[in-house]
Design an enzyme around this catalytic site. Structure first.
Site, PDB file in Angstrom:
ATOM      1  N   GLY A 184       0.853  -1.195   0.000  1.00 39.32           N
ATOM      2  CA  GLY A 184       0.000   0.000   0.000  1.00 39.32           C
ATOM      3  C   GLY A 184       0.886   1.242   0.000  1.00 39.32           C
ATOM      4  N   HIS A 446       2.471  28.065 -19.955  1.00 38.01           N
ATOM      5  CA  HIS A 446       3.392  27.170 -20.662  1.00 38.01           C
ATOM      6  C   HIS A 446       4.827  27.502 -20.282  1.00 38.01           C
ATOM      7  CE1 HIS A 446       4.970  24.657 -23.855  1.00 38.01           C
ATOM      8  NE2 HIS A 446       5.761  25.655 -24.209  1.00 38.01           N
TER       9      HIS A 446
END
Ligand SMILES: Cc1cc2nc3c(=O)[nH]c(=O)nc-3n(C[C@H](O)[C@H](O)[C@H](O)COP(=O)(O)OP(=O)(O)OC[C@H]3O[C@@H](n4cnc5c(N)ncnc54)[C@H](O)[C@@H]3O)c2cc1C
Length: 475
Positions: A184, A446
Site C-alpha cells: 500500500g 506554458h
C-alpha cells in the site's frame, strides 16, 4: 473530587480532524476544549505520518534526482549520509509545525489539555493528565477524532527489528536488508525512503498488484521505477511467520515465485493497514455504535448514533487521509454552530508520494466499471508535454474519466513527477461541475505540467494541440 470544566464543545484528539474542527469551532464563537496526549496539536499526520514521511521522501528525491542526472550528462559523487543529522532535521520540521499549531490554538483561546480522555456518559469526559492528575469535562457536544494506529501482523512480537510506520519514520539506522510487508502507499513511501538511503529492500504484497484499488495504468510508471530501486518485489506472496533471531528476523514466505521460503532480514517493516482508535474511549457509556471493524458509525453530518457526539477522521472510516479528516471537522463545527450543512464532497484527492507520484480524485476507472457506469477514458502521455520533457520525465500520464453520454467529468488520475501538485486543479474542476470544455478553454501557463490536464480535456473534444487526431472532413 476532580476539577470540572464546562464547555460547549470538547474535541478528543488533535490530529488534522480534531484541530481543524476545534479551530473552526473557535472561529465560529464556540467555547472549545481540545484534548490530546501530545504537547501540541498535530496527531499522526504531523508527528508520525504525512509530515515526517514527506520530509524523508524529499531527501530521498534529492538523492535519486542526483543519480538520474547522469542520463543528461551531470555526474555527482555518491552522497555521504549523516543519519543523525537527517533525523534531527526531520524532527525540526515536525517541531516547527506542531509548535505553530500550539500557538494558533492559544491565539484562538482554545483550552488545550494534554491528557487522555474517555466518556463517563454522553456529556461527561474523564481526562487523565500526563502529570497523573484527573479532570472532568462537561460538554454540550463532543467530537471524537481519535485517529488510527498501525494494524498488527498476527500476534504482537516484541523485537526492535520489527518496525511499523510509527517507528520507521524515526530513522535510527539504515538496515542492510529490509523486508517491507504490504504494497500500500505507506509501505511504498517508506520502502522508497529506505531503498534510496541504502537498504536492500524486498517488498511483499499479498494481492496481485501494488497499490490495490488504484488504476493499473497509473501504477505502471511507478512499478518500472520500483523495479530499479528495490531489490525484489514479490506479489501474491504470504508472509507466514516472523521469528526474531539474535540478529535480525527469520521470515517464512509462501508464494508461487518464492524460491527461498526461509530468509533472514535485518529489519522488517509491517505496513498492513490501520485500525481505528475506538476502543479505550469508554464508548459503552454512550449511545455511540461502531461497525464490525471498529469504525464509529456516522451520518452525513458526522453525527454518531448518540445525538450529542460526532466522529470525524480515521476513526470514522472512509478514506483515511488528513485533508478528509480536516474537512469533516470543519463541517461538524458548522453543524454544531447551527448551520444546515453536510459532508458531501464530489471528489476527495489522494496522493502516493513516491517517484513518480500517483494522484487521483473522484471515481477511478476501476470503481466506475465496477458500478457499470458507461465511461470514456481520455489519456495524455507526458512524452508530448514540453514541461515533462524539459524535466526528462516523459514517462507520466494524465487521464480523465468522463461519463460516456453526458461527458460529465467523473474522475482524474495522474502519474508522474509532481502529480500531487496537479491534482488540486482536477479536484476543483469536479467539485465545481466544470465540463471538459471549461478546462480546455482555460488558458494554462506554458510550459507547465498543468497543461497536461488541459490537453487531456482537449483530447476528449478532439482539440488537443499536442496530440494528433485525423481531421474530420466537413461535408
Ligand atoms: C506513515 C503515514 C503517512 C501518511 N501520509 C499521509 C499523507 O501524505 N497525506 C494524507 O492525507 N494522509 C496521510 N496519512 C494519514 C493521516 O496521517 C491520517 O489520515 C490523519 O492523521 C487522520 O487524522 P485524524 O485527526 O483522524 O487522526 P490522527 O491524526 O491520528 O490524530 C488522532 C489524535 O488523537 C489522539 N488520541 C487518541 N485517543 C485519544 C484519547 N483517548 N484522548 C486524547 N487523545 C487521544 C492521538 O494521540 C492523536 O494525536 C499518513 C499516515 C501515516 C501513518
Amino acid at each position: 473530587m476532580p476539577e470540572v470544566i464546562q464547555t460547549q464543545v470538547a474535541v478528543i484528539g488533535a490530529g488534522p480532524g480534531g484541530y481543524g474542527c476545534a479551530f473552526m469551532c473557535a472561529d465560529l464563537g464556540l467555547q472549545t476544549v481540545l484534548i490530546d496526549v501530545e504537547k501540541n496539536p498535530g496527531g499522526t499526520c504531523l508527528y508520525r505520518g504525512c509530515i515526517p514521511t514527506k520530509a524523508l521522501l524529499h531527501i530521498s528525491h534529492v538523492i535519486s534526482n542526483a543519480l538520474e542526472a547522469e542520463k543528461f550528462g551531470v555526474h555527482f559523487q555518491k552522497p555521504k549520509l549523516d543519519i543523525d543529522e537527517i533525523r534531527k532535521n526531520v524532527r525540526g520540521v515536525v517541531e516547527h509545525l506542531t509548535g505553530g499549531l500550539g500557538q494558533l490554538t492559544k491565539l484562538r483561546n482554545i483550552h488545550y489539555i494534554q491528557g487522555r480522555a474517555s466518556f463517563l456518559d454522553s456529556n461527561t469526559l474523564e481526562v487523565f493528565l500526563m502529570d497523573g492528575r484527573e479532570l472532568r469535562i462537561n460538554a454540550e457536544y463532543t467530537v471524537i477524532s481519535a485517529g488510527s494506529r498501525p494494524a498488527l501482523f498476527g500476534q504482537p512480537i516484541d523485537s526492535p527489528d520489527i518496525m511499523n510506520s510509527n517507528t520507521a519514520v524515526n530513522i535510527e539506522e539504515i538496515p542492510e536488508r529490509l523486508l517491507v510487508i504490504g504494497g500500500g502507499y505507506i509501505g511504498l513511501e517508506l520502502g522508497t525512503v529506505y531503498a534510496t538511503l541504502g537498504s536492500e529492500v524486498t517488498l511483499v504484497e499479498l494481492t496481485d498488484g501494488l497499490l490495490p484499488g488504484v488504476d493499473r495504468d497509473l501504477v505502471r510508471p511507478l512499478e518500472k521505477h520500483l523495479e530499479k530501486i528495490l531489490h525484489q518485489i514479490h506479489l501474491k506472496t504470504l508472509v507466514k511467520q516472523l521469528k526474531p533471531q539474535k540478529k535480525g528476523i527469520a521470515v517464512e514466505l509462501e508464494g508461487a515465485e518464492i524460491k527461498k521460503p526461509q530468509q533472514i532480514f535485518d529489519k522488517v517493516l509491517v505496513s498492513v493497514g490501520r485500525k481505528p482508535n475506538s476502543s479505550g474511549l469508554g464508548l459503552k457509556n454512550t449511545n455511540v455504535s461502531v461497525d464490525e471493524k471498529g469504525f464509529i458509525r456516522v451520518d452525513e453530518q458526522r453525527r454518531t448514533t448518540d445525538p450529542c457526539i460526532f466522529a470525524i477522521g480515521d476513526v470514522a472510516g472512509g478514506m483515511m487521509l488528513a485533508h478528509k479528516a480536516t474537512h469533516e471537522g470543519r463541517t461538524v463545527a458548522e453543524v454544531i454552530s447551527g448551520k444546515n450543512v453536510a459532508f458531501e464532497p464530489q471528489a476527495i484527492p489522494a496522493i502516493v508520494f513516491t517517484d513518480p507520484e500517483i494522484a487521483w480524485c473522484g471515481l477511478t476507472e476501476e470503481q466506475a466499471r465496477a458500478k457499470n457506469i458507461p465511461i470514456q477514458i481520455t489519456k495524455f502521455p507526458w512524452s508530448a508535454s514540453g514541461r515533462a520533457m524539459t524535466m526528462f520525465r516523459g514517462e507520466g500520464i494524465t487521464k480523465m474519466i468522463t461519463h460516456a453520454e453526458t461527458k460529465q467529468i467523473l474522475g482524474f488520475g495522474i502519474a508522474g513527477a509532481n502529480a500531487g501538485e496537479l491534482i488540486g486543479e482536477a479536484t476543483l474542476a469536479i467539485e465545481m461541475g466544470a465540463t471538459p470544455e471549461d478546462i480546455d478553454l482555460t488558458i494554462h501557463p506554458h510550459p507547465t505540467l498543468n497543461e497536461t490536464i488541459m490537453e487531456t480535456a482537449g483530447a476528449l473534444l478532439g482539440r488537443s494541440t499536442h496530440l494528433y487526431r485525423k481531421p474530420q472532413r466537413k461535408e
